[in-house]
Write an enzyme that holds these catalytic residues in place. Structure first.
Site, PDB file in Angstrom:
ATOM      1  N   LYS A   1       2.008  -3.566   6.586  1.00 16.66           N
ATOM      2  CA  LYS A   1       2.470  -3.773   4.989  1.00 16.66           C
ATOM      3  C   LYS A   1       3.969  -3.552   5.036  1.00 16.66           C
ATOM      4  O   LYS A   1       4.701  -4.391   4.180  1.00 16.66           O
ATOM      5  CB  LYS A   1       1.560  -2.728   4.145  1.00 16.66           C
ATOM      6  CG  LYS A   1       0.270  -2.988   4.110  1.00 16.66           C
ATOM      7  CD  LYS A   1      -0.089  -4.029   3.349  1.00 16.66           C
ATOM      8  CE  LYS A   1      -1.756  -4.534   3.359  1.00 16.66           C
ATOM      9  NZ  LYS A   1      -2.063  -5.762   2.577  1.00 16.66           N
TER      10      LYS A   1
ATOM     11  N   SER B   1       0.860  -1.233   0.017  1.00 19.41           N
ATOM     12  CA  SER B   1      -0.078  -0.034  -0.006  1.00 19.41           C
ATOM     13  C   SER B   1       0.631   1.173  -0.115  1.00 19.41           C
ATOM     14  O   SER B   1       2.186   1.245   0.591  1.00 19.41           O
ATOM     15  CB  SER B   1      -1.000   0.043   1.277  1.00 19.41           C
ATOM     16  OG  SER B   1      -1.453   1.114   1.442  1.00 19.41           O
TER      17      SER B   1
ATOM     18  N   TYR C   1      -1.740   0.057   9.956  1.00 24.45           N
ATOM     19  CA  TYR C   1      -1.858  -0.562   8.622  1.00 24.45           C
ATOM     20  C   TYR C   1      -0.993  -0.583   7.897  1.00 24.45           C
ATOM     21  O   TYR C   1      -0.494  -1.380   7.339  1.00 24.45           O
ATOM     22  CB  TYR C   1      -3.316   0.104   8.132  1.00 24.45           C
ATOM     23  CG  TYR C   1      -3.620  -0.258   6.636  1.00 24.45           C
ATOM     24  CD1 TYR C   1      -3.778  -1.561   6.248  1.00 24.45           C
ATOM     25  CD2 TYR C   1      -3.274   0.537   5.726  1.00 24.45           C
ATOM     26  CE1 TYR C   1      -4.065  -1.946   5.066  1.00 24.45           C
ATOM     27  CE2 TYR C   1      -3.517   0.105   4.555  1.00 24.45           C
ATOM     28  CZ  TYR C   1      -3.788  -1.064   3.962  1.00 24.45           C
ATOM     29  OH  TYR C   1      -3.999  -1.583   2.815  1.00 24.45           O
TER      30      TYR C   1
HETATM   31  N1  LIG Z   1      -8.747  -0.642  -1.691  1.00 23.09           N
HETATM   32  C1  LIG Z   1      -7.758  -0.162  -1.765  1.00 23.09           C
HETATM   33  O1  LIG Z   1      -7.702   1.097  -2.336  1.00 23.09           O
HETATM   34  C2  LIG Z   1      -6.347  -0.612  -1.447  1.00 23.09           C
HETATM   35  C3  LIG Z   1      -5.257   0.218  -1.428  1.00 23.09           C
HETATM   36  C4  LIG Z   1      -3.902  -0.358  -0.899  1.00 23.09           C
HETATM   37  C5  LIG Z   1      -3.798  -1.528  -0.588  1.00 23.09           C
HETATM   38  N2  LIG Z   1      -4.912  -2.441  -0.683  1.00 23.09           N
HETATM   39  C6  LIG Z   1      -4.687  -3.939  -0.391  1.00 23.09           C
HETATM   40  O2  LIG Z   1      -5.295  -4.692  -1.176  1.00 23.09           O
HETATM   41  C7  LIG Z   1      -5.838  -5.737  -0.654  1.00 23.09           C
HETATM   42  C8  LIG Z   1      -7.498  -5.793  -1.035  1.00 23.09           C
HETATM   43  O3  LIG Z   1      -8.036  -4.846  -0.704  1.00 23.09           O
HETATM   44  P1  LIG Z   1      -9.567  -4.717  -0.712  1.00 23.09           P
HETATM   45  O4  LIG Z   1      -9.816  -3.315  -0.788  1.00 23.09           O
HETATM   46  O5  LIG Z   1      -9.892  -5.640  -1.930  1.00 23.09           O
HETATM   47  O6  LIG Z   1     -10.052  -5.306   0.610  1.00 23.09           O
HETATM   48  P2  LIG Z   1     -11.283  -6.310   0.740  1.00 23.09           P
HETATM   49  O7  LIG Z   1     -11.729  -6.051   2.407  1.00 23.09           O
HETATM   50  O8  LIG Z   1     -12.424  -6.089  -0.043  1.00 23.09           O
HETATM   51  O9  LIG Z   1     -10.465  -7.558   0.620  1.00 23.09           O
HETATM   52  C9  LIG Z   1      -9.721  -8.244   1.484  1.00 23.09           C
HETATM   53  C10 LIG Z   1     -10.294  -9.898   1.557  1.00 23.09           C
HETATM   54  O10 LIG Z   1      -9.388 -10.412   2.487  1.00 23.09           O
HETATM   55  C11 LIG Z   1     -10.290 -11.539   3.094  1.00 23.09           C
HETATM   56  N3  LIG Z   1      -9.574 -11.814   4.374  1.00 23.09           N
HETATM   57  C12 LIG Z   1      -9.215 -11.063   5.260  1.00 23.09           C
HETATM   58  N4  LIG Z   1      -8.434 -11.523   6.289  1.00 23.09           N
HETATM   59  C13 LIG Z   1      -8.528 -12.970   5.950  1.00 23.09           C
HETATM   60  C14 LIG Z   1      -8.003 -14.211   6.530  1.00 23.09           C
HETATM   61  N5  LIG Z   1      -7.419 -14.123   7.796  1.00 23.09           N
HETATM   62  N6  LIG Z   1      -8.159 -15.226   5.788  1.00 23.09           N
HETATM   63  C15 LIG Z   1      -8.930 -15.330   4.664  1.00 23.09           C
HETATM   64  N7  LIG Z   1      -9.195 -14.276   4.001  1.00 23.09           N
HETATM   65  C16 LIG Z   1      -9.205 -12.997   4.591  1.00 23.09           C
HETATM   66  C17 LIG Z   1     -11.540 -10.860   3.181  1.00 23.09           C
HETATM   67  O11 LIG Z   1     -12.595 -11.752   3.468  1.00 23.09           O
HETATM   68  C18 LIG Z   1     -11.747 -10.060   2.171  1.00 23.09           C
HETATM   69  O12 LIG Z   1     -12.504 -10.935   1.020  1.00 23.09           O
HETATM   70  C19 LIG Z   1      -5.553  -5.584   1.036  1.00 23.09           C
HETATM   71  O13 LIG Z   1      -4.493  -6.255   1.118  1.00 23.09           O
HETATM   72  C20 LIG Z   1      -5.325  -4.392   1.140  1.00 23.09           C
HETATM   73  O14 LIG Z   1      -4.568  -3.849   2.258  1.00 23.09           O
HETATM   74  C21 LIG Z   1      -6.192  -1.835  -0.924  1.00 23.09           C
END
Ligand SMILES: NC(=O)c1ccc[n+]([C@@H]2O[C@H](COP(=O)([O-])OP(=O)(O)OC[C@H]3O[C@@H](n4cnc5c(N)ncnc54)[C@H](O)[C@@H]3O)[C@@H](O)[C@H]2O)c1
Length: 340
Positions: A145, A117, A141
């Protein structure tokens, strides 16, 4: 064709990666607890309900499906919550995520693409931010990362695990047809909040800080379309499979848009008023966060297909207006309650 385990593949960004992998002839296997994700988002791809906490199950899945590589998306992602409940974040984003590395080592799986991130940078000294910028996360958070990136580097020297960490800026948008899209609970991202306000599900958009040193006084952020993100994961995974060394790449649009620009664009696209309320600045919110993604363009040939904010918001609006309750119109997957 490769068999790829996508942890968190039922989440917002994961669901787009799974779809893109299938379209490119790969064979994704989703591993998700559904604590946040949605079974419907996975489509026809193979889905395994499971938690990163369960090492035995993950090991069995790696062996059973003959997994070649892992895309590790599963994490908790709420910045504010990470400050209030740091142990929850260290547990899931570090301890549980270490479980994955151990079983990969045991099963002989040696390549991983990691969802990192922009939060690893904290307050930037200058913009656009490139990968050489100092990393000083300002919340738990972002710390999780950054620590995980460091662990991955160690794993390369100790276990031969090659990895690519992708530092995303703000993921946004949906597909053109509006069949999959963003559904977080709670929702903390600006574009879905703006569009939910347009739908009348929220009263107004709070604008945190109107006195920043930016042209209109509101924060400027870099919004990257989720399909551009998905494409970068495929390029990263294919590069690792053809022998590339480990790397870290930023993923952003390279253009910044202020909160007021997002609001104005959304009003134009939706035809709705979308009330706004000025609010205090939030601690730790930098004025401007814009990425330089030159490195991934140069080294992996990644290109941006969605440079335009209006088009990004249009796709998000197609999704939100056709799914006002997100995936929530239907019954949750029976397993989803177990993950909580
Ligand atoms: N959305 C953004 O703008 C953004 C920006 C930077 C980084 N990220 C990173 O991208 C990734 C996905 O983000 P997103 O927005 O799709 O989030 P999201 O919450 O929609 O997806 C995360 C998924 O991980 C699953 N999960 C969490 N803990 C778990 C565990 N212990 N075991 C199994 N499954 C588990 C959740 O059920 C969910 O489906 C994350 O790692 C997040 O930190 C997202």
């Amino acid at each position: 064709m490769s068999r790829i385990l996508v942890t968190g593949g039922a989440g917002y960004i994961g669901s787009f990666i799974v779809r893109a992998l299938s379209h490119r002839g790969h064979d994704p296997v989703v591993y998700d607890s559904l604590e946040q994700g949605h079974h419907e988002a996975v489509g026809d791809a193979e889905f395994v309900w499971g938690d990163l906490a369960d090492q035995t199950k993950m090991y069995q899945i790696l062996r059973h499906y003959g997994i070649n590589a892992v895309i590790h998306m599963a994490a908790y992602c709420l910045v504010g919550e990470s400050e209030q409940l740091p142990l929850k974040y260290f547990r899931n984003n570090l301890t549980n995520s270490l479980n994955l590395l151990e079983v990969m080592h045991q099963a002989g799986v040696e390549t991983l693409v990691f969802s990192s991130s922009a939060a690893v940078y904290g307050e930037p000294l200058c913009t656009p931010i490139d990968e050489e910028a100092p990393t000083h996360p300002t919340n738990v958070y972002g710390e999780t990362k950054l620590y995980y990136e460091k662990i991955l580097k160690r794993c390369e020297t100790s276990h031969g695990l090659r990895s690519i960490s992708l530092r995303y800026f703000n993921a946004a948008g949906a597909d053109r047809d509006g069949t999959i899209g963003e559904h977080h609970h709670p929702e903390t991202h600006l574009i879905p909040i703006v569009l939910k306000t347009a739908l009348g599900q929220r009263e107004a958009v709070r604008v945190f800080g109107t006195d920043y040193p930016t042209p209109d006084g509101t924060c400027i952020r870099d919004y990257i379309h989720v399909e551009d993100l998905a494409e970068a994961h495929i390029l990263a995974m294919e590069a690792l499979e053809s022998g590339s060394q480990s790397a870290t790449y930023n993923l952003g649009n390279g253009k910044g848009f202020s909160v007021l620009e997002v609001l104005q664009t959304a009003r134009r696209i939706t035809g709705k008023e979308i009330p706004e309320i000025p609010a205090e600045r939030r601690p730790g919110d930098p004025a401007v966060l814009v990425a330089s993604s030159d490195r991934i363009k140069r080294e992996l040939g990644w290109t941006i297909q969605w440079p335009n904010l209006a088009e990004i918001i249009e796709t998000a609006w197609t999704w939100h207006s056709s799914h006002p309750q997100g995936y929530g119109d239907r019954e949750p997957h029976p397993r989803s309650r177990k993950g909580r």
